[in-house]
Design a protein around this motif. Sequence first.
Motif, PDB file in Angstrom:
ATOM      1  N   SER A 238       0.821  -1.207   0.000  1.00  0.00           N
ATOM      2  CA  SER A 238       0.000   0.000   0.000  1.00  0.00           C
ATOM      3  C   SER A 238       0.863   1.268   0.000  1.00  0.00           C
ATOM      4  O   SER A 238       0.616   2.191  -0.776  1.00  0.00           O
ATOM      5  CB  SER A 238      -0.931  -0.009   1.212  1.00  0.00           C
ATOM      6  OG  SER A 238      -1.711   1.156   1.244  1.00  0.00           O
ATOM      7  N   TYR A 239       1.859   1.295   0.860  1.00  0.00           N
ATOM      8  CA  TYR A 239       2.733   2.474   0.913  1.00  0.00           C
ATOM      9  C   TYR A 239       3.536   2.634  -0.376  1.00  0.00           C
ATOM     10  O   TYR A 239       3.736   3.753  -0.854  1.00  0.00           O
ATOM     11  CB  TYR A 239       3.651   2.421   2.137  1.00  0.00           C
ATOM     12  CG  TYR A 239       2.989   2.953   3.383  1.00  0.00           C
ATOM     13  CD1 TYR A 239       2.999   4.312   3.675  1.00  0.00           C
ATOM     14  CD2 TYR A 239       2.326   2.104   4.270  1.00  0.00           C
ATOM     15  CE1 TYR A 239       2.383   4.811   4.807  1.00  0.00           C
ATOM     16  CE2 TYR A 239       1.696   2.591   5.411  1.00  0.00           C
ATOM     17  CZ  TYR A 239       1.724   3.943   5.663  1.00  0.00           C
ATOM     18  OH  TYR A 239       1.102   4.449   6.785  1.00  0.00           O
ATOM     19  N   ARG A 240       3.972   1.532  -0.982  1.00  0.00           N
ATOM     20  CA  ARG A 240       4.687   1.621  -2.256  1.00  0.00           C
ATOM     21  C   ARG A 240       3.762   2.198  -3.333  1.00  0.00           C
ATOM     22  O   ARG A 240       4.176   3.053  -4.103  1.00  0.00           O
ATOM     23  CB  ARG A 240       5.201   0.236  -2.693  1.00  0.00           C
ATOM     24  CG  ARG A 240       6.446  -0.221  -1.972  1.00  0.00           C
ATOM     25  CD  ARG A 240       7.681   0.646  -2.247  1.00  0.00           C
ATOM     26  NE  ARG A 240       7.932   0.728  -3.676  1.00  0.00           N
ATOM     27  CZ  ARG A 240       8.328   1.844  -4.309  1.00  0.00           C
ATOM     28  NH1 ARG A 240       8.525   2.966  -3.649  1.00  0.00           N
ATOM     29  NH2 ARG A 240       8.533   1.830  -5.604  1.00  0.00           N
ATOM     30  N   ARG A 241       2.523   1.724  -3.384  1.00  0.00           N
ATOM     31  CA  ARG A 241       1.561   2.248  -4.374  1.00  0.00           C
ATOM     32  C   ARG A 241       1.360   3.748  -4.207  1.00  0.00           C
ATOM     33  O   ARG A 241       1.128   4.463  -5.177  1.00  0.00           O
ATOM     34  CB  ARG A 241       0.213   1.539  -4.246  1.00  0.00           C
ATOM     35  CG  ARG A 241       0.094   0.259  -5.017  1.00  0.00           C
ATOM     36  CD  ARG A 241      -1.339  -0.235  -5.107  1.00  0.00           C
ATOM     37  NE  ARG A 241      -1.989  -0.394  -3.818  1.00  0.00           N
ATOM     38  CZ  ARG A 241      -1.946  -1.480  -3.062  1.00  0.00           C
ATOM     39  NH1 ARG A 241      -1.272  -2.534  -3.482  1.00  0.00           N
ATOM     40  NH2 ARG A 241      -2.564  -1.539  -1.905  1.00  0.00           N
ATOM     41  N   ASP A 242       1.450   4.209  -2.973  1.00  0.00           N
ATOM     42  CA  ASP A 242       1.268   5.635  -2.697  1.00  0.00           C
ATOM     43  C   ASP A 242       2.551   6.442  -2.881  1.00  0.00           C
ATOM     44  O   ASP A 242       2.575   7.637  -2.585  1.00  0.00           O
ATOM     45  CB  ASP A 242       0.731   5.830  -1.278  1.00  0.00           C
ATOM     46  CG  ASP A 242      -0.713   5.381  -1.135  1.00  0.00           C
ATOM     47  OD1 ASP A 242      -1.401   5.219  -2.173  1.00  0.00           O
ATOM     48  OD2 ASP A 242      -1.167   5.196   0.009  1.00  0.00           O
ATOM     49  N   GLY A 243       3.620   5.790  -3.348  1.00  0.00           N
ATOM     50  CA  GLY A 243       4.841   6.504  -3.684  1.00  0.00           C
ATOM     51  C   GLY A 243       5.862   6.634  -2.563  1.00  0.00           C
ATOM     52  O   GLY A 243       6.805   7.414  -2.684  1.00  0.00           O
ATOM     53  N   TRP A 244       5.686   5.887  -1.491  1.00  0.00           N
ATOM     54  CA  TRP A 244       6.623   5.956  -0.377  1.00  0.00           C
ATOM     55  C   TRP A 244       7.856   5.090  -0.635  1.00  0.00           C
ATOM     56  O   TRP A 244       7.788   4.077  -1.324  1.00  0.00           O
ATOM     57  CB  TRP A 244       5.960   5.455   0.898  1.00  0.00           C
ATOM     58  CG  TRP A 244       4.979   6.406   1.506  1.00  0.00           C
ATOM     59  CD1 TRP A 244       3.853   6.908   0.927  1.00  0.00           C
ATOM     60  CD2 TRP A 244       5.023   6.942   2.821  1.00  0.00           C
ATOM     61  NE1 TRP A 244       3.191   7.726   1.802  1.00  0.00           N
ATOM     62  CE2 TRP A 244       3.895   7.758   2.978  1.00  0.00           C
ATOM     63  CE3 TRP A 244       5.907   6.804   3.889  1.00  0.00           C
ATOM     64  CZ2 TRP A 244       3.628   8.449   4.158  1.00  0.00           C
ATOM     65  CZ3 TRP A 244       5.635   7.475   5.063  1.00  0.00           C
ATOM     66  CH2 TRP A 244       4.509   8.298   5.183  1.00  0.00           C
ATOM     67  N   ARG A 245       8.960   5.490  -0.030  1.00  0.00           N
ATOM     68  CA  ARG A 245      10.132   4.619   0.057  1.00  0.00           C
ATOM     69  C   ARG A 245       9.869   3.695   1.242  1.00  0.00           C
ATOM     70  O   ARG A 245       9.617   4.161   2.354  1.00  0.00           O
ATOM     71  CB  ARG A 245      11.398   5.444   0.309  1.00  0.00           C
ATOM     72  CG  ARG A 245      12.646   4.606   0.374  1.00  0.00           C
ATOM     73  CD  ARG A 245      13.876   5.463   0.588  1.00  0.00           C
ATOM     74  NE  ARG A 245      15.083   4.658   0.495  1.00  0.00           N
ATOM     75  CZ  ARG A 245      16.294   5.124   0.751  1.00  0.00           C
ATOM     76  NH1 ARG A 245      16.469   6.394   1.093  1.00  0.00           N
ATOM     77  NH2 ARG A 245      17.338   4.324   0.644  1.00  0.00           N
ATOM     78  N   VAL A 246       9.914   2.396   0.997  1.00  0.00           N
ATOM     79  CA  VAL A 246       9.575   1.415   2.020  1.00  0.00           C
ATOM     80  C   VAL A 246      10.792   0.559   2.341  1.00  0.00           C
ATOM     81  O   VAL A 246      11.359  -0.084   1.452  1.00  0.00           O
ATOM     82  CB  VAL A 246       8.413   0.509   1.560  1.00  0.00           C
ATOM     83  CG1 VAL A 246       8.168  -0.616   2.568  1.00  0.00           C
ATOM     84  CG2 VAL A 246       7.144   1.324   1.345  1.00  0.00           C
ATOM     85  N   PHE A 247      11.189   0.582   3.603  1.00  0.00           N
ATOM     86  CA  PHE A 247      12.167  -0.372   4.109  1.00  0.00           C
ATOM     87  C   PHE A 247      11.366  -1.519   4.707  1.00  0.00           C
ATOM     88  O   PHE A 247      10.626  -1.329   5.679  1.00  0.00           O
ATOM     89  CB  PHE A 247      13.087   0.264   5.156  1.00  0.00           C
ATOM     90  CG  PHE A 247      14.076   1.212   4.564  1.00  0.00           C
ATOM     91  CD1 PHE A 247      15.183   0.746   3.875  1.00  0.00           C
ATOM     92  CD2 PHE A 247      13.903   2.580   4.688  1.00  0.00           C
ATOM     93  CE1 PHE A 247      16.095   1.622   3.314  1.00  0.00           C
ATOM     94  CE2 PHE A 247      14.808   3.472   4.144  1.00  0.00           C
ATOM     95  CZ  PHE A 247      15.913   2.988   3.447  1.00  0.00           C
ATOM     96  N   ALA A 248      11.487  -2.694   4.115  1.00  0.00           N
ATOM     97  CA  ALA A 248      10.717  -3.864   4.519  1.00  0.00           C
ATOM     98  C   ALA A 248      11.609  -4.777   5.347  1.00  0.00           C
ATOM     99  O   ALA A 248      12.522  -5.415   4.824  1.00  0.00           O
ATOM    100  CB  ALA A 248      10.201  -4.599   3.285  1.00  0.00           C
ATOM    101  N   ALA A 249      11.364  -4.801   6.642  1.00  0.00           N
ATOM    102  CA  ALA A 249      12.191  -5.582   7.550  1.00  0.00           C
ATOM    103  C   ALA A 249      11.606  -6.961   7.792  1.00  0.00           C
ATOM    104  O   ALA A 249      10.405  -7.108   8.016  1.00  0.00           O
ATOM    105  CB  ALA A 249      12.347  -4.841   8.881  1.00  0.00           C
ATOM    106  N   SER A 250      12.472  -7.965   7.732  1.00  0.00           N
ATOM    107  CA  SER A 250      12.079  -9.337   8.043  1.00  0.00           C
ATOM    108  C   SER A 250      13.320 -10.112   8.471  1.00  0.00           C
ATOM    109  O   SER A 250      14.441  -9.680   8.221  1.00  0.00           O
ATOM    110  CB  SER A 250      11.428 -10.015   6.831  1.00  0.00           C
ATOM    111  OG  SER A 250      12.368 -10.211   5.802  1.00  0.00           O
ATOM    112  N   ARG A 251      13.095 -11.246   9.120  1.00  0.00           N
ATOM    113  CA  ARG A 251      14.224 -12.080   9.562  1.00  0.00           C
ATOM    114  C   ARG A 251      14.966 -12.687   8.390  1.00  0.00           C
ATOM    115  O   ARG A 251      16.166 -12.905   8.452  1.00  0.00           O
ATOM    116  CB  ARG A 251      13.730 -13.222  10.462  1.00  0.00           C
ATOM    117  CG  ARG A 251      13.354 -12.788  11.831  1.00  0.00           C
ATOM    118  CD  ARG A 251      12.865 -13.963  12.617  1.00  0.00           C
ATOM    119  NE  ARG A 251      11.645 -14.462  11.960  1.00  0.00           N
ATOM    120  CZ  ARG A 251      10.798 -15.297  12.485  1.00  0.00           C
ATOM    121  NH1 ARG A 251      11.016 -15.795  13.674  1.00  0.00           N
ATOM    122  NH2 ARG A 251       9.722 -15.664  11.846  1.00  0.00           N
TER     123      ARG A 251
END
Length: 120
Positions: free
Chosen positions: A20-33
């Motif tokens: 959703s944030y990517r679609r809205d044009g945000w830079r997204v840091f996606a954290a996972s293990r």
Amino acid sequence: MPTILITGANRGIGLALARSYRRDGWRVFAASRNPDASLAEGAEAVTLDLSSPESIKALTLTLAGIPIDIVWNNAGVYLDKNQALEQVDNRDWLRSFEINCIAPIRIAEALVENVSLSER
């Protein structure tokens, strides 16, 4: 471009938020293990294990100097799922508390400089 860090961004609510944030044009840091986890298209993967203080410190170094507008602490565990109360092991309670309650505070503490750099 506004920037968000989402923990637990490789599945469920975290993945939906990242998309959703990517679609809205945000830079997204996606954290996972898991650094090889499936992430939202265009999201930037960062490795983060909430049970590891060293991993949280590494996150601080990885994101040093990058302004972050929102830190969304989404990741968590449900270690006692489908267990009767009397069957839950104390270690599981403590690990759940560590990951679900203490880790988000530590992440906020670790990223306070990044958030202070935000103009939002």
